[in-house]
Design an enzyme around this catalytic site. Structure first.
Site, PDB file in Angstrom:
ATOM      1  N   GLU A 130      32.785 130.754 111.434  1.00 40.45           N
ATOM      2  CA  GLU A 130      33.132 129.533 111.348  1.00 40.45           C
ATOM      3  C   GLU A 130      32.036 128.585 111.474  1.00 40.45           C
ATOM      4  OE1 GLU A 130      35.383 126.568 113.832  1.00 40.45           O
ATOM      5  OE2 GLU A 130      36.350 128.655 113.860  1.00 40.45           O
ATOM      6  N   ARG A 183      29.813 120.078 113.142  1.00 41.53           N
ATOM      7  CA  ARG A 183      29.078 119.137 114.271  1.00 41.53           C
ATOM      8  C   ARG A 183      27.704 118.764 113.970  1.00 41.53           C
ATOM      9  NH1 ARG A 183      31.181 122.797 119.487  1.00 41.53           N
ATOM     10  NH2 ARG A 183      33.402 123.319 118.923  1.00 41.53           N
ATOM     11  N   THR A 188      35.583 122.316 112.804  1.00 44.70           N
ATOM     12  CA  THR A 188      35.716 121.003 113.276  1.00 44.70           C
ATOM     13  C   THR A 188      35.716 120.088 112.053  1.00 44.70           C
ATOM     14  OG1 THR A 188      34.028 121.942 114.888  1.00 44.70           O
ATOM     15  CG2 THR A 188      34.299 119.776 115.043  1.00 44.70           C
ATOM     16  N   LYS A 245      45.142 127.766 115.715  1.00 40.17           N
ATOM     17  CA  LYS A 245      43.942 127.924 116.670  1.00 40.17           C
ATOM     18  C   LYS A 245      44.757 127.189 117.946  1.00 40.17           C
ATOM     19  CE  LYS A 245      39.427 126.021 117.508  1.00 40.17           C
ATOM     20  NZ  LYS A 245      38.380 125.201 116.882  1.00 40.17           N
TER      21      LYS A 245
END
Length: 208
Positions: A38, A42, A66, A126
């Protein structure tokens, strides 16, 4: 996608400062037994890294993490991500992902958010931030009313508690960054990534 993630038991959460590190890092993960990653949005390198991995390593189960906006979602899909992970539950992003027919694993940490996800027919979520949100105790509590929901707890999980999480019936896999620490990337220490990945794979095998 869900079956593959469950079989692996761990999803490495990768932060890349340069796309130059993307291929050797993913090669190190694959050599260690985890051909899944993943790559988080960021950093500015995320999109180009995802594109490079998707083109050069098509067998890698590659996700974008993210993802905080519909614009990032589109960029991730266009770059070649095969699944999307969000830290929280944003209905607009979920709707856009479902419309684009790409699997999404949104972040939740409360019964209300679980039910919001269920209203979109999502059953793989998640759990974030895992340790700060009650950890295993919270997941055990959620298992009662939400028996058909599986979680990917992420946040505060490492080799010392990975097995404890994986033994829960409602945990499909765990997300973690300990085997892909930014320090290893900065030092080009891909051998250490492979070593820690192999250790994680062994923990998964022992826990199941």
């Amino acid at each position: 996608m869900e079956t593959v993630i469950t079989n692996h038991g761990v999803v490495p959460v990768v932060v890349l400062e340069s796309d130059d590190d993307s291929l050797p890092l993913c090669a190190a993960l694959t050599e260690g037994g985890l051909p899944v990653a993943e790559v988080t949005f960021r950093t500015e390198a995320a999109e180009s890294a995802i594109r490079k991995i998707a083109e050069e390593m098509p067998d890698m189960l590659l996700g974008a993490g993210t993802v905080l906006s519909e614009e990032q979602l589109k960029r991730a899909i266009d770059a070649g991500a095969r699944f999307i992970v969000t830290p929280g539950f944003n209905p607009k992003i979920v709707e856009a992902a479902l419309k684009a027919a790409i699997p999404i694993i949104p972040g939740v940490n409360s019964p209300t958010q679980v039910e919001m996800a269920m209203s979109f027919s999502l059953s793989l979520l998640k759990f974030f931030p895992a340790e700060a949100s009650g950890g295993r105790s919270m997941l055990k509590a959620l298992a009662g009313p939400y028996g058909d929901v599986k979680f990917v707890p992420t946040g505060g999980i490492g080799p010392n508690n990975l097995s404890d999480y994986l033994q829960l019936k409602n945990v499909a896999a765990c997300g973690g960054s300990w085997m892909v620490s930014a320090k290893f990337g900065a030092d080009q220490n891909f051998e250490e990534i492979t070593k820690l990945t192999r250790q994680a794979v062994e923990i998964v095998r022992s826990a199941r």
